[in-house]
Motif scaffolding. Structure first.
Motif, PDB file in Angstrom:
ATOM      1  N   ILE A  63       0.833  -1.200   0.000  1.00 48.47           N
ATOM      2  CA  ILE A  63       0.000   0.000   0.000  1.00 48.47           C
ATOM      3  C   ILE A  63       0.869   1.253   0.000  1.00 48.47           C
ATOM      4  CG2 ILE A  63      -0.333   0.436   2.477  1.00 48.47           C
ATOM      5  CD1 ILE A  63      -3.119   0.235  -0.145  1.00 48.47           C
ATOM      6  N   SER A  82       2.042   1.667  -3.591  1.00 46.51           N
ATOM      7  CA  SER A  82       0.938   2.228  -4.375  1.00 46.51           C
ATOM      8  C   SER A  82       0.792   3.720  -4.106  1.00 46.51           C
ATOM      9  CB  SER A  82      -0.362   1.505  -4.047  1.00 46.51           C
ATOM     10  OG  SER A  82      -0.270   0.136  -4.321  1.00 46.51           O
ATOM     11  N   HIS A  83       0.941   4.106  -2.837  1.00 42.96           N
ATOM     12  CA  HIS A  83       0.874   5.523  -2.476  1.00 42.96           C
ATOM     13  C   HIS A  83       2.016   6.295  -3.126  1.00 42.96           C
ATOM     14  CE1 HIS A  83      -0.091   8.501   1.045  1.00 42.96           C
ATOM     15  NE2 HIS A  83      -0.539   8.925  -0.120  1.00 42.96           N
ATOM     16  N   LEU A 139     -10.030   0.380  -4.633  1.00 41.40           N
ATOM     17  CA  LEU A 139      -8.658   0.886  -4.749  1.00 41.40           C
ATOM     18  C   LEU A 139      -8.165   0.907  -6.193  1.00 41.40           C
ATOM     19  CD1 LEU A 139      -7.137  -0.758  -1.570  1.00 41.40           C
ATOM     20  CD2 LEU A 139      -7.330   1.695  -2.002  1.00 41.40           C
ATOM     21  N   PHE A 187      -8.711   6.640  -3.355  1.00 43.03           N
ATOM     22  CA  PHE A 187      -7.510   5.940  -2.910  1.00 43.03           C
ATOM     23  C   PHE A 187      -7.203   6.174  -1.433  1.00 43.03           C
ATOM     24  CE2 PHE A 187      -2.927   5.938  -2.103  1.00 43.03           C
ATOM     25  CZ  PHE A 187      -2.607   4.644  -2.461  1.00 43.03           C
ATOM     26  N   SER A 196      -7.145   3.165   1.369  1.00 38.79           N
ATOM     27  CA  SER A 196      -5.790   2.683   1.621  1.00 38.79           C
ATOM     28  C   SER A 196      -5.365   2.978   3.064  1.00 38.79           C
ATOM     29  CB  SER A 196      -4.809   3.314   0.631  1.00 38.79           C
ATOM     30  OG  SER A 196      -4.894   4.723   0.651  1.00 38.79           O
ATOM     31  N   PHE A 235       2.629   4.157   5.406  1.00 43.26           N
ATOM     32  CA  PHE A 235       1.712   4.489   4.312  1.00 43.26           C
ATOM     33  C   PHE A 235       1.995   5.883   3.775  1.00 43.26           C
ATOM     34  CE2 PHE A 235      -2.478   6.593   3.432  1.00 43.26           C
ATOM     35  CZ  PHE A 235      -2.638   6.086   2.152  1.00 43.26           C
ATOM     36  N   LEU A 244      -2.606  -2.908  -6.477  1.00 42.29           N
ATOM     37  CA  LEU A 244      -3.829  -2.697  -5.706  1.00 42.29           C
ATOM     38  C   LEU A 244      -4.846  -3.815  -5.915  1.00 42.29           C
ATOM     39  CD1 LEU A 244      -4.237   1.164  -6.113  1.00 42.29           C
ATOM     40  CD2 LEU A 244      -3.636  -0.083  -4.033  1.00 42.29           C
TER      41      LEU A 244
END
Length: 413
Positions: free
Chosen positions: A36, A39-40, A99, A136, A140, A159, A200
Motif C-alpha cells: 500500500i 501504491s501511495h 482501490l 484511494f 488505503s 503508508f 492494488l
C-alpha cells in the motif's frame, strides 16, 4: 511481474474487531503495508507531476498565478469534497476493489493532461486525478490500519512516507524527463499508474479475504468513544486550525517554491525543480519519523513539536540566501511533515470505529486547504509579489500554540 505474497490475517478469538480498526491482524502485516505504501508512492508521484510542470503549463498556455492556483484548487477541492463521503460510505459498506478503480481515474487524468490543448481540459484532467485520490486515500488508510497489528502510528507513517517519497520524486522526474522535451512525455507515466493498479488488485484480494475470515457481527462492533461530543468537537476544531497552518504553508512551497527561487535567485526551471525535490524528500523523511515517535511519546507531543517547532525556520526563510534557503526548507520539511500521521491517528482514536470517515475527512481537509491556499496565495502573488507570500506564510506555524487545547487521551498521547 511476480505476484506479491499477501498473507491472510486471522482475527483473534473473542475480540471485537471494528471494520476500520486493525484488530483483525495478530501482528503487523508488513507485506500489505509495503504494497500500500508503494501504491501511495506511485499515486503521489503521478500527482506531483502536475505541480512540477506548472512552469511549462504557464509558458505554453500563458497562465497567470491565479490560473495556476485554480489547477491546484480544482484537483484538491475535487478530492476534498469526495473523500469524507467515500470514507463514510465504506465504513458501512467496505469495497475492497475500489482501490484499483480509484487508480483508474488517476490514469485517465494523467493521459488527458499529457495531451491537453486548452486550459479547461487541464482543469478536467486535474479533476479526474483528484477523484482518483478521493477513492484511494480513505480506503488505503483503512487497509494500513487493518494491517498495523496495533502499531497505528507506524502503519500510518509507512503508508504516508510512500506518498511523500512519490511527491518528492515527481519534480525530479519532471526536470529530467518532461521539462527538456515537453508535457507530452507525461504520458509515459501511465505505466506507473498501471503498475499501481496491478499492486492494488492484489491488496484488494487480501482486503476481501480479511472480510471473509471475520464474522459480520464482530467486524461491525466498534468500541465506544471515550470523550463527550463536546470535547471531541473542540478537539476537531483545534485539529482543523493545525491543518490550516500546515497545509497553507505547504501550499506556498508545493505550488510556488519554484517560482520563488526563479524570481528571487534567478534559477533555471530545472534547478528550481531540483530544490523542490530536496524539500519534498525532507518531507518524506519527516513523515516516517512522526508515526513511530508518536507511538512511543504520544501524538500530542509530536503535534506540538511539528507545528509550533517549525516557526523559527519559517520566520527566517524569507530573508535567507540561496544556500540557507535550501537548508531552512530541509529543516521545515523534516519537522512539519511529522504532524499529519500523528494528527490522523489522534483523530481516529477520538472516534473509534470510524477509520474511513476520519481518514476521508482529514485527507479531504488537507487537500481542500491546500487547494484554497494555492488559489489564495496565487492571488496575493499576482497583486503584490511572490516574496510577500513567503513573508505572510512564515507566521502560520505560530498557530501551533492551539495544541494546548487538545485533550490528553491517555499515557500514549
Amino acid at each position: 511481474m511476480n505476484k506479491i505474497d499477501l498473507p491472510m490475517a486471522k482475527p483473534q478469538r473473542n475480540e471485537a474487531i471494528p471494520a476500520s480498526a486493525s484488530q483483525g491482524t495478530p501482528g503487523t502485516v508488513f507485506s500489505i503495508l509495503g504494497a500500500i505504501s508503494l501504491s501511495h508512492f506511485l499515486n503521489d508521484m503521478i500527482q506531483s507531476l502536475i505541480l512540477a510542470i506548472y512552469p511549462l503549463l504557464q509558458s505554453e498556455f500563458t497562465l497567470s498565478f491565479i490560473q495556476i492556483g485554480m489547477i491546484t484548487l480544482t484537483y484538491q477541492i475535487t478530492a476534498s469534497l469526495l473523500q469524507p463521503i467515500i470514507g463514510l460510505y465504506t465504513d458501512k459498506h467496505p469495497k475492497p476493489y475500489s482501490l484499483p478503480i480509484g487508480m483508474s481515474f488517476t490514469l485517465s487524468g494523467l493521459l488527458l493532461m499529457a495531451y491537453a490543448e486548452s486550459f479547461p481540459v487541464i482543469l478536467l484532467a486535474a479533476a479526474l486525478v483528484g477523484t482518483g485520490s478521493s477513492v484511494f486515500h480513505p480506503e488505503s488508510s483503512r487497509v494500513a490500519r487493518m494491517a498495523s497489528g496495533g502499531r497505528f502510528g507506524l502503519a500510518q507513517s509507512l503508508f504516508q512516507v510512500g506518498g511523500n517519497l512519490g511527491s518528492a520524486l515527481g519534480p525530479l522526474l519532471a526536470a529530467i524527463i518532461i521539462a527538456p522535451y515537453g508535457k507530452g512525455n507525461i504520458g509515459w507515466f501511465s505505466l506507473a499508474a498501471l503498475l499501481a493498479i496491478i499492486i492494488l488488485l492484489q491488496v484488494s484480494q487480501w482486503y476481501k479475504m480479511q472480510q471473509r475470515t471475520t464474522s459480520r457481527r464482530v467486524f461491525n462492533t466498534a468500541p465506544q468513544a471515550r470523550f463527550s461530543s463536546k470535547i471531541i468537537l473542540r478537539a476537531f476544531i483545534v485539529l482543523l486550525v493545525l491543518l490550516f497552518s500546515k497545509y497553507f504553508y505547504l501550499a506556498s512551497i508545493s505550488s510556488y517554491y519554484t517560482f520563488y527561487l526563479m524570481h528571487k535567485f534567478g534559477l533555471s526551471v530545472q534547478s528550481a525543480q531540483i530544490h523542490l525535490f530536496i524539500f519534498l524528500f525532507a518531507v518524506a523523511l519527516g513523515t516516517i519519523i512522526g508515526g513511530p515517535v508518536g507511538d512511543k511519546i504520544g501524538r500530542k507531543s509530536v503535534i506540538w513539536v511539528s507545528i509550533l517547532g517549525v516557526a523559527p525556520f519559517t520566520l527566517l526563510l524569507p530573508y535567507a540566501s540561496l544556500f540557507w534557503t535550501a537548508v531552512l526548507t530541509v529543516c521545515i520539511g523534516l519537522i512539519l511533515a511529522s504532524a499529519f500521521s500523528a494528527i490522523l491517528v489522534y483523530a481516529q482514536e477520538l472516534i473509534p470505529g470510524k477509520t474511513g470517515t476520519v481518514a476521508g475527512l482529514f485527507f479531504g481537509l488537507a487537500f481542500g486547504m491546500g487547494g484554497i491556499g494555492a488559489a489564495s496565495l496565487g492571488y496575493v502573488a499576482d497583486k503584490t509579489s511572490i516574496e510577500l507570500v513567503y513573508k505572510l506564510c512564515s507566521f502560520l506555524p505560530l498557530l501551533g500554540i492551539f495544541t494546548l487545547f487538545l485533550p490528553n487521551t491517555g499515557k500514549n498521547h
